[in-house]
Motif scaffolding. Structure first.
Motif, PDB file in Angstrom:
ATOM      1  N   ASP A  49       1.601  -5.837   7.261  1.00 25.51           N
ATOM      2  CA  ASP A  49       2.323  -6.943   7.287  1.00 25.51           C
ATOM      3  C   ASP A  49       1.632  -8.180   7.762  1.00 25.51           C
ATOM      4  O   ASP A  49       0.647  -8.206   8.438  1.00 25.51           O
ATOM      5  N   ALA A  51       2.234  -0.398   8.962  1.00 22.86           N
ATOM      6  CA  ALA A  51       2.469  -1.650   9.565  1.00 22.86           C
ATOM      7  C   ALA A  51       1.491  -2.754   9.506  1.00 22.86           C
ATOM      8  O   ALA A  51       1.687  -3.858   9.590  1.00 22.86           O
ATOM      9  N   LEU A  63       8.180  -1.816   0.832  1.00 28.30           N
ATOM     10  CA  LEU A  63       7.762  -2.823   1.746  1.00 28.30           C
ATOM     11  C   LEU A  63       8.958  -3.252   2.802  1.00 28.30           C
ATOM     12  O   LEU A  63       8.780  -3.457   3.733  1.00 28.30           O
ATOM     13  N   ARG A 110       9.415  -2.932   6.729  1.00 24.73           N
ATOM     14  CA  ARG A 110       9.631  -4.179   7.479  1.00 24.73           C
ATOM     15  C   ARG A 110       8.223  -4.672   7.215  1.00 24.73           C
ATOM     16  O   ARG A 110       7.549  -5.462   8.272  1.00 24.73           O
ATOM     17  N   ILE A 111       7.837  -4.638   6.085  1.00 19.68           N
ATOM     18  CA  ILE A 111       6.131  -5.266   5.954  1.00 19.68           C
ATOM     19  C   ILE A 111       6.521  -6.363   5.004  1.00 19.68           C
ATOM     20  O   ILE A 111       7.258  -6.542   4.040  1.00 19.68           O
ATOM     21  N   HIS A 112       6.211  -7.764   5.658  1.00 23.22           N
ATOM     22  CA  HIS A 112       6.055  -9.096   4.808  1.00 23.22           C
ATOM     23  C   HIS A 112       4.838  -9.638   4.447  1.00 23.22           C
ATOM     24  O   HIS A 112       4.307 -10.250   5.250  1.00 23.22           O
ATOM     25  N   PRO A 113       4.229  -9.027   3.426  1.00 23.73           N
ATOM     26  CA  PRO A 113       2.783  -9.630   3.017  1.00 23.73           C
ATOM     27  C   PRO A 113       2.987 -10.955   2.522  1.00 23.73           C
ATOM     28  O   PRO A 113       3.937 -11.480   2.431  1.00 23.73           O
TER      29      PRO A 113
END
Length: 305
Positions: free
Chosen positions: A190, A187, A211, A215-218
């Motif tokens: 993110d 997590a 990703l 729910r990872i938005h890099p």
């Protein structure tokens, strides 16, 4: 008696999909090839092609003939290369295509056992896009292609994908980034600055899926077809990046990066792709055995077409 020149014309038409393309490749007229194909079919007593619209499709007899022709011309190519290498001092020529998405360090580790054979090996490496490498393999300009995906059936290239092994994918970063993002992984990624493999890498889609699923938005800093360039940016601290976990020691010593966490659902696989169903080239056999026994451990799956 079988006319091998006619068989060679048939083989080229079958591989290139049309008389016109085969004629261009062989620098002959389409009429010459058509006439020779007709003679071959008469001598064999069977139709080798059926016309479907503008396309030539192999009949069942044609498929059988193509299978044998592949073996005949592969053996001829091996004989030619053996004689040439013998006249050049006895070196065993080993021509390898390396997909540009395969990390160079993994390619080196895969190929190194070929240089430890009792006979001297002359290694010739070409790095290129996969579709071009598969084309070179189809016309026997390469003995092997090392890739991160199996040979796609839609390319129409006759070949076999031999599994070498697989590695889970981990995320790496310089010590400051590793210390920041290791807690609460994944997590914590993110919003993290991230370097990602380009679209040509087979691992790109699984990483993107992982990703999304987590729910990872890099913050995507860059995408790279060249994994060495991606790792160079990682070394400079530009962002965290995914890489095969088996490269952890190399990434520590050469790039000064540390593992942040393991993306357990993401796996990168490596294949040796050849025109042989059963591997016979000594260097290819050495490469496959070393990969399965020591580098990766046992291969994850049976060989596939």
């Amino acid at each position: 008696m079988l006319n091998y020149k006619q068989l060679y014309y048939f083989w080229n038409v079958a591989r290139h999909g049309s008389i016109t393309r085969a004629a261009e490749r062989l620098h002959l007229t389409p009429q010459t090839i058509s006439g020779q194909l007709a003679e071959l079919e008469r001598s064999l007593g069977a139709d080798l092609f059926r016309r479907v619209g503008r396309r030539l499709d192999l009949t069942s007899a044609g498929k059988l003939a193509l299978s044998h022709a592949d073996e005949i011309f592969q053996i001829g190519n091996e004989l030619e290369q053996s004689l040439r290498s013998g006249s050049a001092g006895g070196d065993l020529l080993f021509r390898v295509g390396i997909a540009d998405a395969v990390p160079k360090s993994i390619a080196h580790r895969l190929l190194a056992p070929a240089l430890d054979l009792p006979e001297r090996v002359c290694l010739v490496c070409h790095e290129e896009k996969l579709d071009r490498l598969f084309g070179e393999l189809a016309i026997h300009k390469l003995d092997l292609v090392i890739a991160d995906r199996q040979l796609p059936s839609e390319l129409g290239v006759r070949g076999y994908s031999h599994a070498l092994g697989q590695s889970a994918v981990a995320f790496f970063g310089v010590p400051a980034l590793a210390a920041r993002y290791r807690p609460a992984f994944p997590a914590s990624l993110d919003g993290a600055p991230m370097l990602l493999p380009g679209d040509r890498a087979a691992v790109q889609a699984p990483v993107a899926r992982w990703l999304h699923d987590n729910r990872i938005h890099p913050q995507i800093v860059g995408k790279f077809d060249d994994t060495a360039l991606m790792k160079a940016f990682g070394k400079a601290g530009a962002g965290v990046f995914p890489a095969p976990a088996i490269l952890e020691e190399e990434l520590r010593t050469q790039y000064g990066t540390e593992p942040i966490g393991l993306a357990r659902d993401v796996v990168v696989r490596f294949y040796a792709i050849s025109v042989e169903r059963r591997l016979t080239h000594p260097a290819v056999v050495a490469l496959r055995n070393a990969a399965q026994e020591s580098m990766f451990g046992e291969a994850p799956a049976a060989d596939g077409r």
